[in-house]
Design an enzyme around this catalytic site. Structure first.
Site, PDB file in Angstrom:
ATOM      1  CD  GLU A 287      32.831  29.213  33.865  1.00 40.34           C
ATOM      2  OE1 GLU A 287      32.914  28.349  34.747  1.00 40.34           O
ATOM      3  OE2 GLU A 287      33.768  30.000  33.584  1.00 40.34           O
ATOM      4  CB  CYS A 288      30.197  35.135  31.709  1.00 36.42           C
ATOM      5  SG  CYS A 288      29.897  36.906  31.907  1.00 36.42           S
ATOM      6  CB  ALA A 289      31.048  35.375  26.851  1.00 36.40           C
TER       7      ALA A 289
ATOM      8  CB  SER B 243      25.482  30.271  35.540  1.00 38.15           C
ATOM      9  OG  SER B 243      26.825  30.125  35.936  1.00 38.15           O
TER      10      SER B 243
END
Length: 451
Positions: A341-343, A430
C-alpha cells in the site's frame, strides 16, 4: 474484558478546526496520565498514521484509529473497547479528534467526524480553543459548537495560546457566562517552548532522537497548565460501554488449517503507517507474523511465505532502501503473495526519483507538488491475494507521488471511474490504504494464499 458492561472513563479531545492544538493537548494528556501510573488507551479519529505514533510513545501501548468511513460505524465502539482491553484493561481512554469537531467526510455531512465518533462512543468532549486574537467571542464559538449538535456534550474547554493573565481572565469570565468550565489554559510562550507546533507533520520514527523529549515536554506542559483531575472527572461521566469488544478471531472466522505460514510485515522508519489490527487479524487468521525492516534487514525472515508492505515515507529514505541490495533482490524474486500500500507500491517499483527500488513492478515513481488526499470507495478490478474481483472496500489516499504508468494491465482497484494500482502475479499494490477491520476477509485470503 470483552463483554458485559464496562465503565471505561473516556474523553474526546476536539477543536473547532485544525491547528488549534488538539495533538499537543491529547499527547500531553496521555503522557501526563501515564506518569500518574494509569493505563491509558490512545485513539485517533480518522485515517491519520502520524498522531497515533506519538500517542503510542506517550501512552506506552499501540495508538489506534477510529474511522467510521473505513470500518463502518457499528465497529467504532467495539474497536475502542478492544484497544482499551489489550494488552491490559485501560484505566482511561483518550480519543484525539480530526479536523474541526463537526467536519466529516466530504459530501456526507458529519459522517466520520469527531462529533460522529463522540456520539458513537458516548464520550464527553474536551474542546481545545486557539484563543489568539479572541476575547468573549471564544464563548460564542464554544456555545455554537455545542448547540450545533445537542447530542455532542462539550464538558470543558482548554484555552490555548493565551496571550496574558488579563487575556485568560477575560476568556474564563466569558465561558462562565455560557456555563462551560475551563479545564486548562496554555500560554503562547509555553506551547511554543514545548516543541509541538509541527508534532503532527513528522512521524515519530523520523525524529526518533527527539521524540521522547517532545512527549516529556508535552506531559510537563499539560501538568503545568491543565487540571488533569478535572479532565479525569469529566472522562468518568461517560456512560458504561455495553457493546462487546471487537474480536479479530471472530472477525476472520477463526484460523483454518494447522500450518502457520510466516507473514513478514514491513516496519522501521520508512514504513511506519500500519494499523495495529492488521497484525492482529493476520495472527487470528493463522499466520506467524514477523517484522522486517527494509532499511536494515538484509533478508526476509527465514520461512517467510507472504509479505505486507504498508505506508510510510520511502522518499525520505530512498537511498538507504536502495543500498540494501540484498533485500531488494530477494523481493524482486519472491514467489509468495505480496500486498503493498502506497509506500509499498513505490518500493516495489523500478525507481523512486531516479533511485533504484526493488524492480518487482514495471513502474517508476517520482515526487510531485500535488497532494492527493481523501476517502475512496473502491471496487477490486482483479482477483488478488486480498480481494476477489468485484469486492467493494473503503480506503484512503494520502501521497505526493505519482507513478508511470498509473496502473497496470491488471489494475488493483477502480474508483471515480478510473483504474488504479497493479496486480501482477501474486503481487497486489496500489496507493489505497485500507483498514482490514473493515474487510477482514483480506487477512484470511492472504494467509490462505501463503499457506
Amino acid at each position: 474484558m470483552v463483554s458485559g458492561q464496562w465503565a471505561l472513563p473516556r474523553v474526546v479531545v476536539a477543536a473547532p478546526a485544525s491547528g488549534h492544538g488538539k495533538t499537543t493537548v491529547a499527547t500531553g494528556l496521555l503522557a501526563a496520565l501515564r506518569r500518574r501510573g494509569l493505563a491509558v488507551s490512545p485513539h485517533k479519529v480518522g485515517p491519520d498514521y502520524i498522531d497515533p505514533g506519538y500517542h503510542a510513545l506517550a501512552a506506552g501501548r499501540a495508538g489506534r484509529n477510529l474511522d467510521p468511513f473505513l470500518v463502518g460505524p457499528d465497529l467504532i465502539t467495539p474497536l475502542l473497547r478492544h484497544g482499551a482491553s489489550v494488552p491490559t484493561p485501560a484505566d482511561v481512554a483518550v480519543v484525539e479528534g480530526v479536523m474541526g469537531l463537526h467536519d466529516g467526510a466530504v459530501g456526507r455531512r458529519d459522517f466520520a467526524s469527531t462529533a460522529h465518533v463522540a456520539r458513537l462512543i458516548e464520550a464527553p468532549v474536551l474542546l481545545v480553543l486557539d484563543t489568539t486574537a479572541q476575547g468573549r467571542s471564544a464563548a460564542a464559538l464554544t456555545l455554537g459548537m455545542a448547540a450545533f449538535d445537542p447530542a455532542v456534550r462539550i464538558g470543558g474547554v482548554i484555552l490555548n495560546r493565551v496571550g496574558s493573565p488579563r487575556h485568560e481572565t477575560l476568556l474564563r469570565d466569558a465561558l462562565a457566562e455560557v456555563g462551560v468550565p475551563v479545564l486548562g489554559a496554555v500560554t503562547r510562550a509555553a506551547e511554543v517552548a514545548a516543541p509541538a507546533r509541527h508534532l503532527g507533520l513528522v512521524p515519530v520514527a523520523e525524529r526518533a532522537p527527539e521524540s521522547l523529549a517532545i512527549v516529556t515536554a508535552l506531559a510537563e506542559l499539560v501538568e503545568a497548565t491543565v487540571d488533569v483531575d478535572a479532565v479525569l472527572d469529566l472522562a468518568r461521566t461517560a456512560a458504561p460501554l455495553t457493546t462487546p469488544a471487537w474480536n479479530p478471531v471472530a472477525a476472520v472466522g477463526g484460523a483454518a488449517g494447522v500450518e502457520r505460514p510466516r507473514v513478514a510485515l514491513a516496519g522501521g522508519p520508512a514504513f511506519t503507517f500500519s494499523y495495529a489490527e492488521t497484525a492482529e487479524l493476520l495472527t487470528a487468521a493463522g499466520a506467524d507474523v514477523v517484522t522486517v525492516d527494509p532499511l536494515r534487514d538484509p533478508a526476509l525472515p527465514t520461512g517467510t511465505r507472504a509479505v505486507v508492505i504498508g505506508g510510510g515515507v520511502p522518499e525520505a529514505y530512498a537511498q538507504a532502501l536502495a543500498d540494501n541490495t540484498a533485500l531488494r533482490a530477494e523481493l524482486a524474486d519472491f514467489d509468495g503473495p505480496i500486498v503493498a500500500e502506497c509506500a509499498g507500491l513505490l518500493y516495489l517499483g523500478r525507481s523512486l526519483d531516479g533511485v533504484p527500488m526493488c524492480g518487482r513492478l514495471d513502474l517508476t515513481a517520482r515526487m510531485t507538488d500535488r497532494l492527493t488526499l481523501g476517502y475512496r470507495e473502491a471496487v477490486a478490478s482483479t482477483d488478488s491475494p486480498v480481494a476477489r474481483a468485484g469486492a467493494q472496500v473503503r480506503g484512503h489516499e494520502f501521497h505526493r507521488t505519482t507513478t508511470d504508468p498509473g496502473h497496470g494491465d491488471a489494475p488493483a482497484w477502480r474508483w471515480n471511474d478510473a483504474e488504479h494500482g497493479f496486480v501482477s502475479g501474486r503481487v497486489h499494490a496500489s496507493y489505497l490504504h485500507t483498514h482490514w477491520a473493515g474487510h477482514p476477509g483480506a487477512a484470511r485470503r492472504l494467509v490462505e494464499a501463503a499457506r
